[in-house]
Design a protein around this motif. Structure first.
Motif: not given
Length: 119
Positions: A20, A70, A72, A76-77, A94
């Motif tokens: 993450s 992700r 939004n 966070t991805m 990232c």
């Protein structure tokens, strides 16, 4: 703005891991987010890319094993990695870009997460 990624991860061959990466700070927009990786002695390569609307693209070596997503609302991805191979061992970075409140663009990188896959 800055990115904070999940910590060092390890798993056995064929296992799964989830990475993450969260963007902190004040900004006007968060557009594309990417995962790259770099193995020792090799060039950094794109693992996966996701747009603000959820469009995705993957490196050829992924071949259906990884899924980028992700949230939004949380900026966070995630990168879900399945069927991991020894050649997936690398530092995963990232990356995120968008617009600051000043209407200037930003492009930031996370510190890197060591992923180790072994038997």
């Amino acid at each position: 703005v800055q990115l904070q990624a999940s910590g060092e991860a390890w798993c056995r061959l064929g296992g799964s891991l989830r990475l993450s990466c969260e963007l902190f700070g004040s900004f006007l927009s968060l557009n594309g987010m990417d995962w790259y990786r770099q193995a020792p002695g090799k060039r950094r390569e794109l693992v996966a890319f996701i747009t603000s609307s959820g469009g995705t693209n993957y490196g050829d070596f992924v071949k259906g094993r990884f899924t980028i997503s992700r949230d939004n609302a949380k900026n966070t991805m995630y990168l879900q990695m399945n069927s991991l191979k020894s050649e997936d061992t690398a530092v995963y970075y990232c990356n995120a870009y968008g617009m600051l409140l000043s209407h200037r663009p930003y492009n930031v990188w996370g510190p890197g997460t060591q992923v180790t896959v072994s038997s």
